[in-house]
Each structure stands twice: as structure tokens, then as C-alpha cells.
Design a protein around this motif. Structure first.
Motif, PDB file in Angstrom:
ATOM      1  N   TYR A  98       0.835  -1.210   0.000  1.00 13.25           N
ATOM      2  CA  TYR A  98       0.000   0.000   0.000  1.00 13.25           C
ATOM      3  C   TYR A  98       0.869   1.260   0.000  1.00 13.25           C
ATOM      4  O   TYR A  98       0.415   2.316  -0.414  1.00 13.25           O
ATOM      5  N   LYS A 140      -6.313   2.994  14.836  1.00 12.31           N
ATOM      6  CA  LYS A 140      -7.466   2.156  14.511  1.00 12.31           C
ATOM      7  C   LYS A 140      -8.762   2.953  14.614  1.00 12.31           C
ATOM      8  O   LYS A 140      -9.671   2.785  13.794  1.00 12.31           O
ATOM      9  N   PHE A 144      -7.365   3.316  10.366  1.00 13.72           N
ATOM     10  CA  PHE A 144      -6.197   2.627   9.826  1.00 13.72           C
ATOM     11  C   PHE A 144      -6.241   1.145  10.185  1.00 13.72           C
ATOM     12  O   PHE A 144      -6.743   0.772  11.248  1.00 13.72           O
ATOM     13  N   GLU A 145      -5.665   0.333   9.314  1.00 13.85           N
ATOM     14  CA  GLU A 145      -5.404  -1.071   9.609  1.00 13.85           C
ATOM     15  C   GLU A 145      -3.970  -1.147  10.106  1.00 13.85           C
ATOM     16  O   GLU A 145      -3.072  -0.528   9.533  1.00 13.85           O
ATOM     17  N   TRP A 146      -3.732  -1.910  11.175  1.00 12.60           N
ATOM     18  CA  TRP A 146      -2.400  -2.000  11.767  1.00 12.60           C
ATOM     19  C   TRP A 146      -1.727  -3.294  11.346  1.00 12.60           C
ATOM     20  O   TRP A 146      -2.288  -4.385  11.483  1.00 12.60           O
ATOM     21  N   ASP A 149      -1.477  -6.536  13.531  1.00  8.98           N
ATOM     22  CA  ASP A 149      -2.584  -7.487  13.645  1.00  8.98           C
ATOM     23  C   ASP A 149      -2.501  -8.612  12.610  1.00  8.98           C
ATOM     24  O   ASP A 149      -3.301  -9.535  12.642  1.00  8.98           O
ATOM     25  N   TRP A 150      -1.562  -8.515  11.696  1.00 10.15           N
ATOM     26  CA  TRP A 150      -1.478  -9.512  10.628  1.00 10.15           C
ATOM     27  C   TRP A 150      -0.931 -10.832  11.156  1.00 10.15           C
ATOM     28  O   TRP A 150       0.022 -10.857  11.929  1.00 10.15           O
ATOM     29  N   LEU A 159       0.910   1.229   9.176  1.00 10.80           N
ATOM     30  CA  LEU A 159      -0.508   1.585   9.204  1.00 10.80           C
ATOM     31  C   LEU A 159      -0.946   1.806   7.763  1.00 10.80           C
ATOM     32  O   LEU A 159      -0.253   2.496   7.012  1.00 10.80           O
ATOM     33  N   GLN A 160      -2.078   1.235   7.377  1.00 13.10           N
ATOM     34  CA  GLN A 160      -2.545   1.451   6.007  1.00 13.10           C
ATOM     35  C   GLN A 160      -4.018   1.825   5.995  1.00 13.10           C
ATOM     36  O   GLN A 160      -4.785   1.427   6.847  1.00 13.10           O
ATOM     37  N   TRP A 161      -4.361   2.603   4.981  1.00 13.77           N
ATOM     38  CA  TRP A 161      -5.718   3.087   4.796  1.00 13.77           C
ATOM     39  C   TRP A 161      -6.363   2.250   3.709  1.00 13.77           C
ATOM     40  O   TRP A 161      -5.896   2.230   2.568  1.00 13.77           O
ATOM     41  N   ASP A 162      -7.423   1.569   4.044  1.00 15.14           N
ATOM     42  CA  ASP A 162      -8.126   0.718   3.091  1.00 15.14           C
ATOM     43  C   ASP A 162      -9.195   1.537   2.385  1.00 15.14           C
ATOM     44  O   ASP A 162     -10.143   1.992   3.018  1.00 15.14           O
ATOM     45  N   SER A 166      -8.384  -3.634  -3.551  1.00 17.01           N
ATOM     46  CA  SER A 166      -7.312  -4.565  -3.189  1.00 17.01           C
ATOM     47  C   SER A 166      -6.014  -4.210  -3.911  1.00 17.01           C
ATOM     48  O   SER A 166      -6.017  -3.458  -4.890  1.00 17.01           O
TER      49      SER A 166
END
Length: 173
Positions: A98, A140, A144-146, A149-150, A159-162, A166
Motif C-alpha cells: 500500500y 485504529k 487505519f489497519e495496523w 494485527d497480521w 498503518l494502512q488506509w483501506d 485490493s
């Protein structure tokens, strides 16, 4: 009457196809703009600034260590720990992150002495909680997705912004 119904269906299909074509073109334009400007998506910039401000209110100094990343730089990071010296820091090749689309940031915490830390236990504001996890909580809350947590590969600074698209869709455009 049957002849008119056939034309109606044909016109409806053409109209739907046209709408899909316009949507696809808009998505391609967004992707191209992100790559051309080599910058963060405006929404990520907005949320990044809010993250920094909210953390500062908790006496935590967040430093953004990475934002947009070129595919060449991504490939160099991917080579690390494989064909190049160092530890593996990513499982994403160029175009698979991302970061390559301006939709991700990496962060660190600035200690009271000015040094950066990635220590997830550091409690610089002395409130009994990990500063790192306080920042993650704020991130969060902002949407943001952290990467921590993967399951497949923990990436705690990430940190990514969805945006609902995809990586495969971003690559195709």
C-alpha cells in the motif's frame, strides 16, 4: 411490443456498461494520480495529521518514518534478507505494498531524549500504558489497519488506509 422490449434491454445493458466503464476509468485515474505525484493520498495525509495531534495530546511524539514508497525502493527492501544483507523487513515486492500507492505510513515514537524508538513497551508519558499501543489505538479509531494485527507477517510500524480496493486491483490499474 416484443421488439421494443428487446431494444429496452439492449439500451439498459449499454447504459450499465457505460457506467462500469466510467467507474473503471475513475479508479485508473486515481491510481495513476497516486503514482504520478509520489505522495500520500489526501485522506491518509489528513488522518496522519490527526494521529500525530491526538498522540501529542497524550504526550506522545509520533514520527512518520515512511510514507509513499516507489516500486524500486520496495524491491530493494524486499531484497533485504534475501539477495541483500540484512533482515527480512517485508514480504511485499514492488507494486504489492500500500506504500506504493500512497495509502500507508510507518511510524516510530520519539523518546523524551529525542531518539526514535520502535520499542512497543516504551512508556514515555508514564501513564502505565505502552505509548506504542496508545498510538495503535488512535490509528485504529481513525480507520487505519495496523500491520501488527497480521497473522502472516507482523509489521508493527505499518498503518494502512483501506479505500476498498485490493492490491491486485491497484496493480491492474
Amino acid at each position: 411490443m416484443n421488439r421494443h422490449a428487446g431494444w429496452d434491454v439492449m439500451l439498459l445493458l449499454l447504459f450499465a456498461g457505460g457506467l462500469f466503464f466510467l467507474w473503471q476509468k475513475e479508479q485508473e485515474q486515481i491510481t495513476q494520480e497516486l503514482r504520478e505525484h509520489e505522495t500520500l493520498h489526501p485522506k491518509v495525509v489528513e488522518k496522519k495529521e490527526e494521529l500525530i495531534d491526538r498522540a501529542k495530546n497524550r504526550e506522545i511524539q509520533v514520527v512518520i518514518t515512511e510514507g509513499y514508497r516507489s516500486e524500486e525502493k520496495q524491491n530493494n527492501l524486499y531484497a533485504q534478507g534475501r539477495s541483500q544483507a540484512g533482515s527480512i523487513v517485508t514480504h511485499a515486492e514492488g507494486g504489492e505494498s500500500y506504500h506504493n500507492y500512497g495509502l500507508a505510513i510507518d511510524f516510530a515514537i520519539e523518546r523524551n531524549n529525542g531518539e526514535l524508538t520502535w520499542d512497543t513497551n516504551y512508556d514515555g508519558n508514564d501513564n502505565g500504558q505502552s505509548d506504542w499501543m496508545e498510538v495503535v489505538e488512535i490509528a485504529k479509531d481513525l480507520g487505519f489497519e495496523w500491520g501488527g494485527d497480521w497473522n502472516h507477517f507482523e509489521d508493527r510500524p505499518h498503518l494502512q488506509w483501506d479505500i476498498g480496493v485490493s492490491i491486485r486491483e491497484l496493480q491492474r490499474k
